[in-house]
Design a protein around this motif. Structure first.
Motif, PDB file in Angstrom:
ATOM      1  N   LEU A   1      46.869  44.236  35.015  1.00 16.56           N
ATOM      2  CA  LEU A   1      45.958  45.362  34.790  1.00 16.56           C
ATOM      3  C   LEU A   1      44.621  44.780  34.353  1.00 16.56           C
ATOM      4  CD1 LEU A   1      45.268  48.396  34.350  1.00 16.56           C
ATOM      5  CD2 LEU A   1      46.186  48.158  32.034  1.00 16.56           C
ATOM      6  N   ILE A   2      43.556  45.196  35.041  1.00 15.43           N
ATOM      7  CA  ILE A   2      42.210  44.680  34.741  1.00 15.43           C
ATOM      8  C   ILE A   2      41.322  45.832  34.286  1.00 15.43           C
ATOM      9  CG2 ILE A   2      40.185  43.511  35.702  1.00 15.43           C
ATOM     10  CD1 ILE A   2      42.010  42.303  37.861  1.00 15.43           C
ATOM     11  N   THR A   3      40.723  45.709  33.088  1.00 15.40           N
ATOM     12  CA  THR A   3      39.657  46.655  32.734  1.00 15.40           C
ATOM     13  C   THR A   3      38.343  46.017  33.202  1.00 15.40           C
ATOM     14  OG1 THR A   3      39.047  45.778  30.552  1.00 15.40           O
ATOM     15  CG2 THR A   3      40.964  47.265  30.630  1.00 15.40           C
ATOM     16  N   GLY A   4      37.365  46.857  33.528  1.00 21.97           N
ATOM     17  CA  GLY A   4      36.106  46.306  34.061  1.00 21.97           C
ATOM     18  C   GLY A   4      36.263  45.828  35.493  1.00 21.97           C
ATOM     19  N   ILE A   5      37.169  46.458  36.232  1.00 22.65           N
ATOM     20  CA  ILE A   5      37.471  45.992  37.605  1.00 22.65           C
ATOM     21  C   ILE A   5      36.298  46.185  38.558  1.00 22.65           C
ATOM     22  CG2 ILE A   5      38.480  48.188  38.420  1.00 22.65           C
ATOM     23  CD1 ILE A   5      40.675  45.765  39.460  1.00 22.65           C
ATOM     24  N   THR A   6      35.423  47.160  38.261  1.00 16.74           N
ATOM     25  CA  THR A   6      34.284  47.409  39.158  1.00 16.74           C
ATOM     26  C   THR A   6      33.113  46.461  38.899  1.00 16.74           C
ATOM     27  OG1 THR A   6      33.570  49.100  37.606  1.00 16.74           O
ATOM     28  CG2 THR A   6      34.788  49.866  39.524  1.00 16.74           C
ATOM     29  N   GLY A   7      33.236  45.590  37.883  1.00 16.88           N
ATOM     30  CA  GLY A   7      32.167  44.647  37.575  1.00 16.88           C
ATOM     31  C   GLY A   7      32.291  43.377  38.419  1.00 16.88           C
ATOM     32  N   GLN A   8      31.322  42.484  38.224  1.00 17.78           N
ATOM     33  CA  GLN A   8      31.324  41.221  38.974  1.00 17.78           C
ATOM     34  C   GLN A   8      32.655  40.467  38.828  1.00 17.78           C
ATOM     35  OE1 GLN A   8      28.279  37.615  38.939  1.00 17.78           O
ATOM     36  NE2 GLN A   8      29.526  37.519  37.104  1.00 17.78           N
ATOM     37  N   ASP A   9      33.070  40.230  37.585  1.00 17.44           N
ATOM     38  CA  ASP A   9      34.266  39.405  37.366  1.00 17.44           C
ATOM     39  C   ASP A   9      35.532  40.129  37.795  1.00 17.44           C
ATOM     40  OD1 ASP A   9      32.389  37.795  36.224  1.00 17.44           O
ATOM     41  OD2 ASP A   9      33.363  37.630  34.271  1.00 17.44           O
ATOM     42  N   GLY A  10      35.564  41.462  37.600  1.00 15.57           N
ATOM     43  CA  GLY A  10      36.735  42.239  37.982  1.00 15.57           C
ATOM     44  C   GLY A  10      37.019  42.084  39.470  1.00 15.57           C
ATOM     45  N   MET A  11      35.957  42.065  40.275  1.00 18.50           N
ATOM     46  CA  MET A  11      36.137  41.942  41.732  1.00 18.50           C
ATOM     47  C   MET A  11      36.651  40.551  42.095  1.00 18.50           C
ATOM     48  SD  MET A  11      34.753  44.897  43.118  1.00 18.50           S
ATOM     49  CE  MET A  11      33.880  44.637  44.628  1.00 18.50           C
ATOM     50  N   TYR A  12      36.044  39.512  41.512  1.00 20.40           N
ATOM     51  CA  TYR A  12      36.509  38.139  41.830  1.00 20.40           C
ATOM     52  C   TYR A  12      37.927  37.907  41.336  1.00 20.40           C
ATOM     53  CZ  TYR A  12      32.005  36.525  43.589  1.00 20.40           C
ATOM     54  OH  TYR A  12      30.882  36.353  44.351  1.00 20.40           O
TER      55      TYR A  12
ATOM     56  N   ARG B   1      48.264  55.267  29.051  1.00 23.72           N
ATOM     57  CA  ARG B   1      48.725  55.802  30.352  1.00 23.72           C
ATOM     58  C   ARG B   1      48.623  54.726  31.427  1.00 23.72           C
ATOM     59  NH1 ARG B   1      46.044  60.401  29.175  1.00 23.72           N
ATOM     60  NH2 ARG B   1      44.248  59.821  30.435  1.00 23.72           N
ATOM     61  N   ALA B   2      47.520  54.001  31.419  1.00 20.85           N
ATOM     62  CA  ALA B   2      47.334  52.949  32.432  1.00 20.85           C
ATOM     63  C   ALA B   2      48.404  51.863  32.282  1.00 20.85           C
ATOM     64  CB  ALA B   2      45.932  52.335  32.304  1.00 20.85           C
ATOM     65  N   LEU B   3      48.701  51.494  31.044  1.00 18.37           N
ATOM     66  CA  LEU B   3      49.730  50.469  30.812  1.00 18.37           C
ATOM     67  C   LEU B   3      51.098  50.966  31.269  1.00 18.37           C
ATOM     68  CD1 LEU B   3      48.484  49.231  27.340  1.00 18.37           C
ATOM     69  CD2 LEU B   3      48.879  47.746  29.314  1.00 18.37           C
ATOM     70  N   SER B   4      51.360  52.228  31.003  1.00 16.63           N
ATOM     71  CA  SER B   4      52.656  52.783  31.382  1.00 16.63           C
ATOM     72  C   SER B   4      52.800  52.798  32.911  1.00 16.63           C
ATOM     73  CB  SER B   4      52.747  54.188  30.780  1.00 16.63           C
ATOM     74  OG  SER B   4      53.761  54.891  31.359  1.00 16.63           O
ATOM     75  N   THR B   5      51.739  53.136  33.623  1.00 11.78           N
ATOM     76  CA  THR B   5      51.808  53.166  35.096  1.00 11.78           C
ATOM     77  C   THR B   5      51.868  51.757  35.685  1.00 11.78           C
ATOM     78  OG1 THR B   5      50.429  55.145  35.071  1.00 11.78           O
ATOM     79  CG2 THR B   5      50.636  54.024  37.189  1.00 11.78           C
ATOM     80  N   ALA B   6      51.023  50.878  35.160  1.00 14.50           N
ATOM     81  CA  ALA B   6      50.924  49.531  35.764  1.00 14.50           C
ATOM     82  C   ALA B   6      52.065  48.627  35.325  1.00 14.50           C
ATOM     83  CB  ALA B   6      49.580  48.900  35.377  1.00 14.50           C
ATOM     84  N   SER B   7      52.583  48.851  34.122  1.00 10.98           N
ATOM     85  CA  SER B   7      53.628  47.987  33.560  1.00 10.98           C
ATOM     86  C   SER B   7      53.304  46.497  33.809  1.00 10.98           C
ATOM     87  CB  SER B   7      54.970  48.368  34.192  1.00 10.98           C
ATOM     88  OG  SER B   7      55.998  47.762  33.483  1.00 10.98           O
ATOM     89  N   PRO B   8      52.147  46.058  33.318  1.00  9.81           N
ATOM     90  CA  PRO B   8      51.657  44.722  33.711  1.00  9.81           C
ATOM     91  C   PRO B   8      52.306  43.576  32.937  1.00  9.81           C
ATOM     92  CG  PRO B   8      50.134  45.725  32.175  1.00  9.81           C
ATOM     93  CD  PRO B   8      51.220  46.740  32.394  1.00  9.81           C
TER      94      PRO B   8
END
Ligand code: NAP
Ligand code: F7E
Length: 327
Positions: free
Chosen positions: A5-16, A65-72
């Motif tokens: 699970l990545i927060t900031g996925i729409t940023g530069q580092d999130g994409m790479y 909620r995000a953690l529960s869905t992604a179960s990362p």
């Protein structure tokens, strides 16, 4: 299949980082904030395999909620208000997102894991801005922190909170103290991209000049694609720890201008650059240069793209983008 699970996925580092993890066979979930965020469409187009989840670092329940869905297996906390200049104008907001957001992310992981904290490994995006008024050259993991902006102060809070969760709960929580890293995906508000975009437009006759602030500041600039590899390597270690990620070389804004303009055939840029006090900062960080020895030794990490190649890569990308916009 490992899950991240990545927060900031729409940023530069999130994409790479997404590209890197998808390439390694991960199932990648990304937290996207806001109502109808325009960057969600770009992400869906460029990385259709990323599963987008709605949430915000200031909203603990959305993180749960995000953690529960992604179960990362791995959580990368890259989300932040990351523009240093903006952090003076919006110090409270920067503190809520860039500082308290880290606490929310750590606490959400702790609550999600219950008794078994070993389920999730955590990465915190710390920053060389924490060194601010530098107390040692080059800066390493043990260098005293002296932040110079609300952003830097917020990052110090997140850094120590990450260490505290590691020490208090035994969480596998690592902090990467990353020095400036850039790419064609860098936001245009940051100086490298601001320069390469303007140089491309000047070369194509679309603009005459670029307006900047302090040309004497020096930064240790690396390539973002290299730096996300270091993040991943940190989470593959048996023990969580803190690492400086840097090239070990500093260059000034003047040198950035030299390389970028030379790449489009301009040797003397003096009539193309204007300085405006509006772009000077209330408290400047004059020079940052990191010592990546620990990352090299323990993670086997070394940068692959040098300063001049990085700048030329960004100018080339901006030339291509600007040509597509021509009538
Ligand atoms: P970036 O391009 O500015 O991306 C920041 C990300 O954070 C974006 O996805 C943004 O979403 C998201 N975000 C902002 N507010 C949020 C909120 N309230 N809740 C959830 N997400 C939120 O930054 P970057 O260059 O990729 O850097 C990644 C991380 O590393 C950041 O934490 C940054 O501070 C840190 N860092 C960066 C560098 C560097 O040189 N790049 C160096 C050291 C540390 P939107 O797209 O919707 O705005
Ligand atoms: O400024 C000078 C400015 O905004 C670099 C973020 O990713 O890296 C980044 O923070 C230098 C400063 O990056 C302009 O005064 C001159 O000395 O590109 P920047 P930053 O502040 O170093 C760290 C590691 C992070 O963690 C941050 O999230 O360039 N400068 N003239 C200018 N800077 C900008 N932006 N615009 C100018 O016109």
């Amino acid at each position: 299949m490992p899950r991240a699970l990545i927060t900031g996925i729409t940023g530069q580092d999130g994409m790479y980082l997404s590209e890197l993890l998808l390439g390694k066979g991960y199932e990648v979930y990304g937290l996207v904030r806001g109502q109808n965020n325009p960057k969600a469409a770009t992400l869906a187009e460029e990385l259709p395999d990323v599963k987008q989840l709605t949430g915000d670092l200031t909203d603990l329940s959305s993180l749960l909620r995000a953690l529960s869905t992604a179960s990362p297996d791995e959580v990368y906390n890259l989300g932040a208000i990351s523009y240093v200049a903006y952090s003076w104008q919006n110090a409270h907001l920067t503190t809520e997102v860039t500082a308290q957001g880290v606490l929310n992310a750590l606490e959400a992981v702790r609550l999600h894991c219950g008794d078994d904290l070993s389920q999730v490994r955590f990465y915190q995006a710390s920053s060389s801005e924490m060194f601010g008024r530098v107390q040692e050259v080059p800066q390493r993991e043990t260098t005293l922190l002296w932040p110079r902006s609300p952003y830097g102060v917020a990052k110090v809070f997140g850094h120590y909170m990450t260490i505290n969760y590691r020490e208090s709960y035994g969480m596998h929580a690592s902090s990467g103290i990353l020095f400036n890293h850039e790419s064609p995906r860098r936001g245009p508000e940051f100086v490298t991209r601001k320069v390469t975009q303007a140089v491309a437009r000047i070369a194509l006759g679309q603009q005459d000049r670029i307006t900047l602030g302090n040309l004497e500041a020096r930064r240790d600039w690396g390539f973002a694609g290299d730096y996300v590899e270091a993040m991943w390597r940190m989470l593959q270690q048996d023990e969580a720890d803190d690492y400086v990620v840097a090239t070990g070389e500093a260059h000034s804004i003047r040198e950035l201008l030299d390389v970028a303009f030379a790449h489009v055939g301009v040797d003397d840029w003096s009539d193309k650059v204007v300085q405006d006090p509006a772009f000077f900062r209330p408290a400047e960080v004059d020079e940052l240069v990191g010592d990546p020895a620990k990352a090299k030794e323990r993670l086997g990490w070394t940068p692959t793209v040098g300063f001049a190649d990085l700048v030329r890569m960004m100018v080339d990308s901006d030339l291509e983008q600007q040509r597509q916009l021509l009538p």
